[in-house]
Design an enzyme around this catalytic site. Structure first.
Site, short mmCIF file in Angstrom:
data_model
loop_
_atom_site.label_atom_id
_atom_site.label_comp_id
_atom_site.label_asym_id
_atom_site.label_seq_id
_atom_site.Cartn_x
_atom_site.Cartn_y
_atom_site.Cartn_z
N LYS A 83 0.85 -1.21 0.00
CA LYS A 83 0.00 0.00 0.00
C LYS A 83 0.88 1.25 0.00
O LYS A 83 1.85 1.33 0.76
CB LYS A 83 -0.92 -0.03 1.23
CG LYS A 83 -1.99 1.05 1.23
CD LYS A 83 -2.87 0.93 2.48
CE LYS A 83 -3.96 1.98 2.53
NZ LYS A 83 -4.76 1.90 3.78
N SER A 158 -9.68 2.40 2.72
CA SER A 158 -8.79 3.08 1.81
C SER A 158 -7.90 2.12 1.00
O SER A 158 -7.40 2.50 -0.06
CB SER A 158 -7.91 4.06 2.57
OG SER A 158 -7.08 3.36 3.50
N SER A 182 -9.70 0.06 6.93
CA SER A 182 -9.13 0.09 5.58
C SER A 182 -8.46 -1.18 5.11
O SER A 182 -8.12 -1.30 3.93
CB SER A 182 -8.15 1.25 5.45
OG SER A 182 -8.86 2.45 5.39
N1 GLN Z 1 -12.84 4.57 5.92
C1 GLN Z 1 -12.26 5.00 7.15
C2 GLN Z 1 -11.91 6.45 7.06
O1 GLN Z 1 -12.17 7.02 6.07
C3 GLN Z 1 -11.09 4.15 7.47
C4 GLN Z 1 -9.79 4.67 7.04
C5 GLN Z 1 -8.65 3.75 7.32
O2 GLN Z 1 -8.78 2.71 7.97
N2 GLN Z 1 -7.48 4.18 6.88
O3 GLN Z 1 -11.41 7.03 7.97
#
Ligand code: GLN
Length: 505
Positions: A83, A158, A182
């Site tokens: 990532k 994400s 994410s």
């Molecule tokens: N979707 C969540 C957010 O927007 C999780 C983000 C993440 O785990 N990096 O904060």
């Protein structure tokens, strides 16, 4: 001679076995994955950067080691997608943002270094929502990733790029990071396995911080054992991360091999699931509960009454931390610099750069966090959210007194259509309803594929939550489900994914 699909559709365990036995070279395996990437990337866009040259060089080094009779680690020569929020000197790190454009880090994250030390072959960096803020990868400044199950759908976020690279057979292994879901939400909507280790279980050194008290890198894979082997490689104490836990890594590999849930107490969380969840998600979840019971687990119902406040607390704590963490992107140290014509002040350059370099979701959260932390509001917002966080941790403690693990659906719905929620931040935030509590409390949590929703034929994930440092229990449950379901389906869930156009295999 193996065909490309034999290679790209194999598990990491199989590939490592072939390399160790000499059946296939690491170079051949890496080349097959690079070819697959070239074929399907126009459709999927899982990667922001592929470094074929360094991947082939790393693979060749593994082949040399093997030829010299040197011992090889359990994943030596296996390709992996990283990532793009973890530093690696082999490619630029963008975090999906324009503000870092052109920045190649001078050092490797601890997770990256451990992968390299274990002779994994890093193929490249995967797409993500800008600075890991989002649930669909649509917040990436470099365009969204498409879900290989249906290219008009989101791959989650994400870490949509990492999950999609697995489902598209571009890589057998990937690394994600999980701040609010994410790793787990993308895993759920792509039919793959994603694990958020116990907070402090994997190092955050070299992970570009979103919210430091929540962020945690973890393994992504197509099978439970592959995920466990990757977990084993990246986990463990790191003196470079002040919140790293100095304790033995839970024996996740043995747990993944065992898959024995007899006598295990599994708690179904009352507050996660039910009304508002997609019918197919509910159906597959209920079937999984029955399946676990038939495998010898004892199912109990547990209530975690404060989980309903997890989302609002998260959306105060996360913006507060990220408004501080992202202050360092000031045009002076990294990447982009806008409006510097020799007459402008440093402040003007900073403002112009941040205005041009950050996308709308990042700006929204910086403003929200700055507000929540401002004097006069600190106690009312940030302070209250921290108290809620404590209550959620206590809910977990009580629940883990009654059950060895907790389970819930991973997400309220299956993959939605690209564009469907971009104008509705609240609807987007709701994707992480089930995953956020584990980040707030810091316990271990994972998503495992449990089938396709009948109404749309898209993957459904089941979330397993375990107490801190009991990550092995996640793998025990995941392996039990995987074994039973693979037998039921006479194959892996991803065997049923539609073929991608442009793909030779
Ligand atoms: N979707 C969540 C957010 O927007 C999780 C983000 C993440 O785990 N990096 O904060």
């Amino acid at each position: 001679m193996s065909t490309p699909s034999d290679t790209t559709h194999a598990t990491a365990v199989e590939l490592a076995g072939r390399i160790a036995s000499g059946e296939q070279s690491a170079v051949e395996i890496t080349q097959a994955h690079l070819d697959r990437i070239a074929a399907v990337e126009p459709d999927v866009h899982a990667f922001l950067h592929v470094n074929g040259e360094s991947a082939l060089a790393a693979a060749a080094a593994v082949d040399v080691k093997r030829a010299a009779g040197e011992p090889l680690g359990p994943l030596a020569g296996v390709p992996l997608a990283l990532k793009d929020v973890l530093t690696w000197t082999g490619a630029p790190t963008t975090c999906g943002s324009r503000i870092l454009e052109g920045w190649t880090p001078p050092y490797n994250a601890t997770v990256t270094q451990r992968l390299l030390d274990a002779d994994l072959v890093v193929l490249g960096k995967t797409n993500l929502d800008e600075f890991a803020m989002g649930s669909s990868t649509e917040n990436s400044a470099y365009g969204p990733t498409h879900n290989p199950w249906d290219l008009d759908r989101i791959p989650g976020g994400s870490g949509g790029g990492s999950a999609a690279s697995l489902a598209a057979f571009e890589a057998p292994l990937a690394i994600g990071t999980d701040t609010g879901g994410s790793i787990r939400q993308p895993a759920a909507v792509t039919g793959t396995v994603g694990v958020k280790p116990t907070y402090g279980g994997t190092s955050r050194y070299g992970l570009v911080a979103l919210a430091s008290s929540l962020d945690q890198p973890g393994p992504c894979a197509r099978t439970v054992l592959d995920a466990a082997l990757l977990h084993q490689v990246i986990a463990g104490h790191d003196p470079l991360d002040s919140t790293s836990i100095d304790a033995a890594v839970p024996d996740v590999v043995s747990a993944a091999k065992s898959g024995d849930v007899r006598g295990m107490k599994i708690g179904v969380v009352t507050e996660l699931g039910g009304e508002g969840y997609a019918p197919g998600v509910e159906q597959r979840f209920r079937e999984s509960v029955e399946l676990l019971a038939s495998l010898g687990a004892e199912i109990v119902e547990v209530s975690c009454p404060h989980f309903v406040y997890a989302m609002p607390a998260y959306y105060l704590i996360l913006p507060s931390e990220c408004s501080s963490n992202l202050a360092k992107f000031d045009a002076m140290r990294f990447g982009l610099r806008v409006g510097d014509d020799g007459t402008t002040s440093a402040e003007q350059v900073m403002a112009a750069t941040r205005e041009a370099g950050f996308g709308p979701e990042v700006k929204r959260r910086i403003i929200l966090g700055t507000y929540a932390l401002s004097s006069g509001y600190y106690d009312a917002y940030y302070g209250q959210a921290q108290k809620v966080r404590t209550l959620i941790s206590r809910d977990f403690e009580a629940a883990f007194g009654a059950a060895d693990v907790l389970i819930s659906p991973s997400t309220p719905t299956t993959a939605f259509r690209l564009g469907e929620k971009v104008d509705d931040p609240l609807a987007m935030y709701m994707n992480d309803l089930c995953t956020i509590p584990s980040n707030l409390a810091g316990n271990a949590s994972a998503s495992f594929p449990v089938g396709l929703a009948p109404e749309d034929g898209l993957p459904v994930g089941l979330q397993v939550m375990a107490p801190p440092l009991a990550d092995d229990r996640l793998y025990r449950v995941g392996a039990a489900l995987e074994r039973a379901l693979t037998a039921q389906w006479s194959g892996h869930l991803l065997d049923r994914i539609p073929a991608l156009s442009g793909a030779s295999a």
